[in-house]
Design a protein around this motif. Structure first.
Motif, short mmCIF file in Angstrom:
data_model
loop_
_atom_site.label_atom_id
_atom_site.label_comp_id
_atom_site.label_asym_id
_atom_site.label_seq_id
_atom_site.Cartn_x
_atom_site.Cartn_y
_atom_site.Cartn_z
N PRO A 46 39.29 34.00 44.99
CA PRO A 46 40.24 33.34 43.85
C PRO A 46 39.51 32.93 42.41
O PRO A 46 40.18 33.25 40.51
CB PRO A 46 41.30 32.80 44.23
N TYR A 47 38.70 31.94 42.96
CA TYR A 47 38.27 31.16 41.93
C TYR A 47 37.12 32.37 40.69
O TYR A 47 37.21 32.01 39.89
CB TYR A 47 37.01 30.01 42.21
N ALA A 48 36.30 33.74 41.54
CA ALA A 48 35.86 34.09 40.67
C ALA A 48 36.69 35.58 40.24
O ALA A 48 36.24 35.84 38.63
CB ALA A 48 35.16 35.31 42.14
N VAL A 49 37.93 34.99 40.01
CA VAL A 49 39.23 36.27 39.62
C VAL A 49 39.35 35.16 37.92
O VAL A 49 38.78 36.15 36.86
CB VAL A 49 40.03 36.50 40.61
N GLY A 50 39.52 34.11 38.20
CA GLY A 50 40.02 33.19 37.32
C GLY A 50 38.32 32.67 36.32
O GLY A 50 38.60 31.73 35.47
N HIS A 51 37.36 33.66 36.84
CA HIS A 51 36.16 33.01 36.40
C HIS A 51 35.57 31.18 36.21
O HIS A 51 34.47 31.07 35.51
CB HIS A 51 35.75 33.17 35.11
N GLU A 52 35.86 30.60 37.38
CA GLU A 52 35.55 29.80 37.66
C GLU A 52 34.02 29.74 38.41
O GLU A 52 33.45 28.53 38.42
CB GLU A 52 37.26 29.14 38.39
N VAL A 53 34.10 30.49 39.42
CA VAL A 53 32.39 30.89 39.54
C VAL A 53 32.59 32.33 39.00
O VAL A 53 32.98 33.25 38.46
CB VAL A 53 33.24 31.95 41.12
N ASN A 55 30.52 34.65 39.15
CA ASN A 55 30.52 36.09 39.06
C ASN A 55 30.81 36.36 40.66
O ASN A 55 30.83 35.45 41.69
CB ASN A 55 29.65 37.43 38.85
N PHE A 56 31.26 37.34 41.41
CA PHE A 56 31.43 37.36 42.70
C PHE A 56 30.30 38.03 43.69
O PHE A 56 30.63 37.75 44.67
CB PHE A 56 31.59 38.77 42.86
N ASP A 57 29.17 37.90 43.16
CA ASP A 57 27.62 38.36 43.35
C ASP A 57 27.51 36.86 44.04
O ASP A 57 27.53 36.78 44.98
CB ASP A 57 26.68 38.33 42.76
N GLN A 58 27.71 35.83 43.72
CA GLN A 58 28.13 34.65 43.85
C GLN A 58 28.28 34.26 45.87
O GLN A 58 27.97 33.39 46.33
CB GLN A 58 28.79 33.16 43.07
N ALA A 148 40.82 42.13 32.72
CA ALA A 148 39.85 42.79 31.72
C ALA A 148 39.91 43.40 30.56
O ALA A 148 39.62 43.71 29.74
CB ALA A 148 38.34 42.82 32.68
N LEU A 149 40.21 44.76 31.16
CA LEU A 149 40.62 46.10 30.54
C LEU A 149 42.43 46.32 30.14
O LEU A 149 42.54 46.77 29.51
CB LEU A 149 40.72 47.39 31.23
N HIS A 150 42.98 45.25 30.57
CA HIS A 150 44.66 45.37 30.28
C HIS A 150 45.53 43.52 29.66
O HIS A 150 44.80 42.84 29.80
CB HIS A 150 45.17 45.65 31.30
N SER A 151 45.71 43.55 28.55
CA SER A 151 46.42 42.59 27.92
C SER A 151 47.89 42.05 28.64
O SER A 151 48.92 43.46 28.96
CB SER A 151 47.13 43.57 27.26
N ILE A 152 47.43 40.74 30.08
CA ILE A 152 48.53 41.00 31.01
C ILE A 152 49.14 39.89 30.94
O ILE A 152 48.62 38.76 30.51
CB ILE A 152 47.92 40.65 32.14
N GLU A 169 47.46 30.02 40.58
CA GLU A 169 46.58 28.46 39.37
C GLU A 169 45.69 29.49 39.06
O GLU A 169 45.45 28.97 37.52
CB GLU A 169 45.46 27.34 40.86
N GLN A 170 44.98 30.29 39.09
CA GLN A 170 43.96 30.69 38.39
C GLN A 170 44.61 31.67 37.58
O GLN A 170 43.87 31.98 36.11
CB GLN A 170 42.91 31.84 39.66
N LEU A 171 45.50 32.39 37.72
CA LEU A 171 45.89 33.47 36.68
C LEU A 171 46.87 32.42 35.13
O LEU A 171 46.83 32.91 34.16
CB LEU A 171 47.61 34.44 37.24
N THR A 172 47.13 31.26 35.75
CA THR A 172 48.41 30.56 34.75
C THR A 172 46.95 30.16 34.23
O THR A 172 47.11 29.99 32.90
CB THR A 172 48.29 29.27 35.91
#
Length: 458
Positions: A46-53, A55-58, A148-152, A169-172
């Motif tokens: 979830p934290y990578a989805v919200g860019h708190e992390v 990138n996913f490689d981490q 990233a590709l859509h206006s959600i 939390e991350q989406l909010t």
């Protein structure tokens, strides 16, 4: 030379394999996994989805080459186990990228097949570009790419356990309006309702919509895209994306196919060395059953911490070591914006089901003195057995300091602490870190007084 085969390459499987290697430098060790990513930090998705992390490689710091170079372990991704013959001790394996099928053998087999993710009835067999699960790194990448590709603008999150709330939390934080659907009356199913209500009030203050005791009964799909959700309450919703976080169950398909016995929780029954009922077959992680530190009752709590402990013990057991499993409390914690939500041991419902006659203390305390600028309040709920005075469980929700208190209580409970023992803990104090009567010490004091009153019949 012993041939060890591990099925599953996330926390439990890889931990078991590396421990086995440290114990036995000569063993031949092979790990199979049908996924692309291995040994990944699933809780960080979830934290990578919200860019708190970043990138996913981490979340995937190790690959098959790392295991080969550092531990001489042959780790094969994108390989699925089609069948096991426990009499001949062989496996039928399919290389998913080529379609080739071959046979391998084992002297010792470790099942670390994890959990399968719940799909509510209304979403079964639905193939839509805006429907997502949070189950592995690839699923997280796909969700992040879609965002990233859509206006959600709006999202529906189905399920309000830890993963559901972390995603919320991350989406909010990304500016998306979230609607949570929870089939039960409260979010956080591993908490008592009165404690969950604290988090519910907070969620609403954050602008999150909660549809409690409300389930999606129909999914409307058009051109491979979800355009609407209908619920059992007669409501209609039109979210831009839907995320399923509806819980998990142990993935026991392979185990059952060869006659491995399941326990009362539905996970694989094992002893304290993670041996199953079949010779030379072990099981660990989310597919395996544990037991309660408190009273030995079977428990299934799919947690990364538990999976790692199981893996280490099984790897040791398979190579002649003496480690044995001591059970768990199911201690867990969640950050939900500025709120920290944690628990350990039994809830009221669980303690009642186990037949305990217990006392409940619920109180509010601050993490540091009120005069300190960063003083924050936490609500503590603690259960103590009236007969033995042992602490049976604790739930804490609040700001700073919740993590410290839940870990102190979990440690005390692991060593069979009674209510009166808590007061005698010698905890660190400074106004910058604590109060003179820490929340744990205070809990011990009040519980002791109340238990004494119960004994006197007052």
């Amino acid at each position: 030379m012993t041939k060890i085969v591990v099925i599953g390459a996330v926390a439990a499987g890889t931990t078991a394999a590396t421990k086995a290697r440290r114990n036995d430098p000569e063993a031949e060790i092979t790990i199979y996994d049908r996924d692309i990513d291995i040994s990944y930090a699933i809780c960080g998705i979830p934290y990578a989805v919200g860019h708190e992390v970043a990138n996913f490689d981490q979340l995937t710091p190790r690959d098959p080459q790392w295991f080969k170079q550092n531990y001489q372990i042959d780790l094969k991704t994108r390989h699925e186990i089609l069948a096991i013959d426990s009499n001949k001790q062989t496996l039928q394996v399919k290389a998913l990228d080529t379609g080739a099928v071959f046979t391998d053998h084992y002297d010792l087999l470790l099942l670390a097949t994890g959990a399968r993710y719940g799909i509510p009835t209304a979403f079964k067999d639905i193939d839509a570009d805006n429907l997502f699960h949070v189950r592995n790194v690839q699923s997280g990448r796909e969700l992040a790419s879609y965002l990233a590709l859509h206006s959600i603008k709006t999202a529906a999150v189905v399920g309000a356990g830890y993963v559901g709330l972390e995603m919320t939390e991350q989406l909010t934080k990304l500016g998306i309006q979230v609607q949570i659907f929870q089939r039960s009356a409260h979010i956080l199913g591993n908490f008592d309702g009165d404690m969950a209500e604290i988090a519910e009030t907070y969620a609403r203050q954050k602008g999150i919509s909660l549809a409690l005791a409300e389930t999606v009964t129909k999914t409307q799909v058009q051109n491979g895209h979800i355009i609407g959700l209908d619920t059992n309450q007669g409501q209609h919703y039109q979210p831009d994306i839907v995320i399923l976080a509806a819980g998990v169950k142990p993935n026991t398909r392979l185990a059952e196919s060869i006659g491995v016995k399941l326990g009362t929780t539905g996970a694989i029954a094992v002893n304290d060395r993670f041996q199953t009922n079949l010779p030379n077959v072990y099981a660990v992680g989310d597919v395996a059953e544990s037991f309660s530190v408190i009273d030995g009752r079977p428990l299934w709590k799919p947690l990364a911490t538990t999976a790692n402990k199981m893996g280490r013990i099984a790897g040791d057991a398979m190579t002649g070591g003496s480690l044995r499993h001591r059970g768990i409390l199911g201690t867990s914690i969640l950050r939900f914006f500025d709120l920290t939500i944690a628990q350990t041991g039994y809830t009221e419902k669980e303690a009642q089901a186990a037949g305990y006659d217990f006392l409940v203390l619920k109180d509010k305390k601050t993490n540091v003195p009120d005069y300190m600028p960063k003083s924050q309040t936490m609500t503590l709920k603690t259960l103590a057995d009236k007969k033995t005075h042992r602490i049976l469980g604790a739930q804490i929700i609040g700001g700073a300091g919740v993590d410290k208190r839940i870990d102190v209580l979990a440690t005390a409970m692991t060593f069979k602490a009674k209510a009166e023992d808590l007061f005698h803990l010698d905890l660190a104090y400074s106004p910058a870190f604590d109060t003179t009567k820490d929340a744990v010490l205070y809990t011990g004091m009040i519980l002791t007084d109340q238990l004494a009153s119960e004994t006197k019949g007052v």
